[in-house]
Design a protein around this motif. Structure first.
Motif, PDB file in Angstrom:
ATOM      1  N   UNK A 112       0.830  -1.209   0.000  1.00 19.68           N
ATOM      2  CA  UNK A 112       0.000   0.000   0.000  1.00 19.68           C
ATOM      3  C   UNK A 112       0.864   1.259   0.000  1.00 19.68           C
ATOM      4  N   UNK A 113       0.357   2.303  -0.637  1.00 19.67           N
ATOM      5  CA  UNK A 113       1.067   3.573  -0.727  1.00 19.67           C
ATOM      6  C   UNK A 113       0.793   4.390   0.536  1.00 19.67           C
ATOM      7  N   UNK A 114       1.667   4.214   1.526  1.00 20.25           N
ATOM      8  CA  UNK A 114       1.527   4.934   2.794  1.00 20.25           C
ATOM      9  C   UNK A 114       2.905   5.185   3.393  1.00 20.25           C
ATOM     10  N   UNK A 115       2.946   5.889   4.481  1.00 17.37           N
ATOM     11  CA  UNK A 115       4.205   6.162   5.187  1.00 17.37           C
ATOM     12  C   UNK A 115       4.503   5.009   6.142  1.00 17.37           C
ATOM     13  N   UNK A 116       5.729   4.524   6.115  1.00 21.04           N
ATOM     14  CA  UNK A 116       6.161   3.450   6.993  1.00 21.04           C
ATOM     15  C   UNK A 116       7.154   4.011   8.000  1.00 21.04           C
TER      16      UNK A 116
END
Length: 107
Positions: free
Chosen positions: A48-52
């Protein structure tokens, strides 16, 4: 190489120099810069395109992406189906309670 033979430790090793927090695009470019195989890059693209926030935060979505690309998720659903399972439904919800009409028919 493909993602079928890519492992979580292999992908995390390619991300050892990443500074977190980092988004998916940064993880993909870091893997490329590290000379990671195509399977590693493809696995990261499947997340998923998110901040890790760290490597531990990457691990769960990474496992899901690898499973989706390897077909293991499909195989597990197919093993579940003959036993009354429905894909995406928890085991305790497989059986629907009988209505009074159905109970009457069973007599």
């Amino acid at each position: 190489m493909g993602t079928a033979h890519t492992s979580v430790p292999e992908v995390l090793d390619a991300l050892k120099d990443v500074t977190y927090p980092a988004g998916k695009d940064r993880l993909v470019s870091a893997a490329r810069e590290a000379g990671a195989p195509d399977g590693v890059v493809d696995a990261l693209r499947g997340m998923p395109d998110e901040q890790y926030t760290g490597r531990a935060d990457v691990e769960g979505p990474l496992r899901t992406a690898l499973e989706a690309h390897s077909g293991h998720g499909f195989a597990r659903r197919m093993r579940q189906a003959p036993h009354g399972g429905r894909p995406g439904v928890a085991q305790h919800l497989w059986e629907e309670p009988k209505t009074p009409i159905h109970e009457e028919f069973d007599r």
